[in-house]
Enzyme design. Structure first.
Site, PDB file in Angstrom:
ATOM      1  CD  GLU A  73     -10.682  -1.143  -8.199  1.00  0.00           C
ATOM      2  OE1 GLU A  73     -11.737  -0.677  -7.735  1.00  0.00           O
ATOM      3  OE2 GLU A  73      -9.608  -1.146  -7.555  1.00  0.00           O
ATOM      4  CG  ASP A 112      -6.018  -6.690  -7.485  1.00  0.00           C
ATOM      5  OD1 ASP A 112      -4.984  -6.994  -6.879  1.00  0.00           O
ATOM      6  OD2 ASP A 112      -6.882  -5.914  -7.022  1.00  0.00           O
ATOM      7  CD  GLU A 160      -3.044  -0.978   0.183  1.00  0.00           C
ATOM      8  OE1 GLU A 160      -3.091   0.041  -0.512  1.00  0.00           O
ATOM      9  OE2 GLU A 160      -3.854  -1.919   0.061  1.00  0.00           O
ATOM     10  CD  GLU A 184     -14.578  -5.068  -1.667  1.00  0.00           C
ATOM     11  OE1 GLU A 184     -14.974  -4.032  -2.222  1.00  0.00           O
ATOM     12  OE2 GLU A 184     -13.363  -5.334  -1.545  1.00  0.00           O
TER      13      GLU A 184
HETATM   14  C1  DMJ Z   1      -6.360   0.788  -5.102  1.00  0.00           C
HETATM   15  O1  DMJ Z   1      -5.666   1.115  -3.964  1.00  0.00           O
HETATM   16  C2  DMJ Z   1      -5.469   0.129  -6.091  1.00  0.00           C
HETATM   17  O2  DMJ Z   1      -6.087   0.187  -7.325  1.00  0.00           O
HETATM   18  C3  DMJ Z   1      -5.156  -1.299  -5.748  1.00  0.00           C
HETATM   19  O3  DMJ Z   1      -4.419  -1.968  -6.735  1.00  0.00           O
HETATM   20  C4  DMJ Z   1      -6.401  -2.104  -5.477  1.00  0.00           C
HETATM   21  N1  DMJ Z   1      -7.554  -1.289  -5.464  1.00  0.00           N
HETATM   22  C5  DMJ Z   1      -7.529  -0.089  -4.713  1.00  0.00           C
HETATM   23  C6  DMJ Z   1      -8.809   0.673  -4.863  1.00  0.00           C
HETATM   24  O4  DMJ Z   1      -9.907  -0.130  -5.012  1.00  0.00           O
END
Ligand code: DMJ
Length: 575
Positions: free
Chosen positions: A391, A277, A137, A370
């Protein structure tokens, strides 16, 4: 495979950067859609400033805004759902939302505020804090935010700061990158998920991490190495990525969680959503940014396996990495980035159909829950929330860029309207706790400014991208594609197998990548006729194609349609 391995990505990249692709023609400007786009752009701008100004007023310099109580949370240390035990009394946060807003300010043309923010950060931000942060993060939000802002601040075309800017953001980024390095000191090279910024890896630190946690660091850390000339950041991230890839199964699938000291998988089931992802996203984007063939090879194999084992029509379920057998039939909000990635590789048909399913679920609930259980057609009992995720807006932006189909403008409008009706409060924008009641939660995540507002704005006004060549990190921070960062240029361009994307003006060449992955085709090359693997192909259960039920039949490799069992007991395309 050799034939057109680079082709899809480079073609899309070309299309995305080509001025004629981006710059609106006169007739476009005059179209009713142009007026609609201007109107929507202004609506999004207002949304951004409502979120930004409330953050600055009630939460800055702390990390994020609590819009219902008009207070703050120092959430960076808690991201990843683990609580921080080590937050010093005098900790004032890391101005996370301000860092995350920097590139959005430039994209919206607010150079003055950008400059003010850069000066404040240069004078006040420090990472010498006793805070245990989540590496992934912190990498995507803080390191990525600082690097992108540094590049924007030094890009003369932005007419920003210049004289007064002395690389302070880059110095901060370098300091942060150095504090990341001890996390990689493991027997496998896979980094710990958590690290203390001041003291490094803490005693008894958890050794569990996720695939995206240790496999999505290469863009920011690679860019940091290119900018500072210190190769340690890129090599640490690359070593981890290579190790992770070596842990794939014979089906080229990966799990979701693993142990960084033993290199063993903990969770064998995975899909394209949470925990995995951005791993896929970074393989593809690392290839675009750094031009290394290795990234493309990994991405290509991984992409084919996703299409082959996770895809069910327009949906993507989870599967066991060892057997490829379906495990969980769930749609998650995070998966909605996938169509955007598919646009980047040129698989526009598949992107469009999966995007439509996410839009359908968005419309059904008003926002995207979600987790939605596909097999029971119901919400997950405990994951009914919508934390203002970006997204779907992101994929809508990519699909509009690639096709110019005004339908995507309507989708963007519906997203904007939902956000304004359900999540806007006096003190900012609040997450939705339960999409069935639209009850709100006291949290405005920083990615709402870094991504959600940015992608919506770019959907309606892409002026920032004209004559520029950027890719966006997983947190929506723009990084320029520079030939000087490429080890070498792409090898081949194949001028055949074009597919066409719908456009307002004319048919536009999109990509041949979709033909590479699905359906199976034979391609002529200098080496004779090559059969290209079909991503959708699932063989019938028995070699002689006999069956008793439809379940024993697979998916046709050429049409990608499901085969069924005939009265006479044979699998085929009978309907
Ligand atoms: C973001 O912090 C980034 O896109 C991360 O890869 C996953 N998704 C969150 C927001 O949904």
């Amino acid at each position: 495979m050799l034939l057109s391995r680079n082709y899809g990505t480079w073609l899309l990249l070309f299309l995305l950067i080509s001025p004629s692709f981006l710059a609106p023609s006169m007739s476009q400007l005059d179209s009713p859609w142009a007026a609609k786009k201007r109107h929507m752009r202004e609506k999004v701008r207002k949304m951004f400033y409502h979120a930004y100004e409330n953050y600055m007023k009630h939460a800055f310099p702390h990390d994020e805004l609590k819009p219902l109580t008009k207070s703050f949370t120092d959430s960076l240390s808690e991201l990843g759902n683990l609580k921080l035990e080590h937050l010093p009394q005098d900790y004032n946060g890391s101005a996370l939302t301000l860092i995350e807003s920097l590139s959005s300010l430039v994209i919206m043309g607010n150079n003055t505020e950008f400059e003010r923010a850069v000066i404040w950060l240069s004078e006040n931000l420090t990472f010498n804090t006793d805070a245990r942060i989540n590496l992934f993060e912190c990498n995507i939000r803080v390191l990525g935010g600082l690097i992108a802002a540094h590049i924007l601040a030094t890009d003369s075309t932005n007419r920003l700061i210049q004289g007064s800017y002395k690389n302070q953001l880059l110095n901060l980024a370098e300091d942060l990158g150095r504090r990341f390095l001890p996390a990689f000191d493991t027997p496998t090279g896979l980094p710990y998920a958590w690290i203390n910024l001041k003291y490094g890896v803490m005693e008894n630190e958890t050794t569990e991490t996720s695939t995206s946690g240790c496999g999505s660091l290469i863009l920011e850390m690679g860019a940091l190495s290119r900018l500072t000339g210190d190769p340690r950041f890129e090599s640490a991230a690359l070593r981890a990525l290579r190790k992770l890839w070596s842990m794939r199964s014979s089906l080229n699938l990966l799990g979701t969680t693993l142990d960084v000291t033993t290199g063993e998988w903990i969770e064998y089931s995975s899909g394209i959503g949470a925990g995995v992802d951005s791993f896929y996203e970074y393989l593809c984007k690392a290839y675009i940014l750094f031009g290394k063939e290795d990234y493309w090879r990994m991405f290509h194999s991984a992409y084919l396996s996703v299409q082959k084992y996770f895809r069910h029509g327009p949906w993507y379920h989870e599967a066991d990495m060892r057997t490829g057998k379906a495990t969980y039939w769930q749609l998650t909000s995070l998966q909605a980035f996938w169509p955007g990635l598919q646009v980047l590789v040129g698989d526009i048909g598949a992107a469009n159909s999966s995007h439509r399913e996410f839009v359908y679920v968005w419309e059904k609930f008003g926002v995207l829950p979600e987790r939605y259980l596909l097999d029971h057609q119901m919400l997950h009992p405990t994951e009914k929330y919508y934390p203002l995720r970006p997204e779907l807006a992101e994929s809508t932006f990519y699909l509009y860029q690639a096709t110019k189909d005004p339908w995507y403008i309507q989708v963007g409008e519906s997203i904007v309207n939902s956000l304004n009706s359900y999540t806007k409060v006096e003190g900012g924008f609040a997450s939705v706790r339960d999409v069935t009641t639209m009850q709100l939660e006291d949290h405005q995540h920083s990615f709402f400014l870094a991504e959600t507002c940015k992608y919506l704005y770019l959907l309606f006004d892409d002026t920032f991208l004209v004559d520029r060549n950027y890719i966006f990190t997983t947190e929506g921070h723009p990084l320029p594609v520079l030939s000087s960062w490429h080890e070498r240029l792409p090898e081949t361009y194949i001028l055949t197998n074009w597919t066409y994307a719908k456009s307002e003006q004319q048919k536009r060449r999109a990509s041949a990548m979709s033909l590479q992955v699905c359906p199976a085709i034979a391609v002529r090359s200098g080496y004779g006729v090559q059969k290209i693997e079909s991503a959708c192909h699932i063989p019938d259960s028995r070699g002689d194609h006999r069956c008793f039920t439809d379940e024993e039949c697979g998916v046709d490799s050429t049409t990608c349609r499901r085969r069924s069992c005939s009265m006479a007991g044979y699998c085929g395309l009978w309907v």
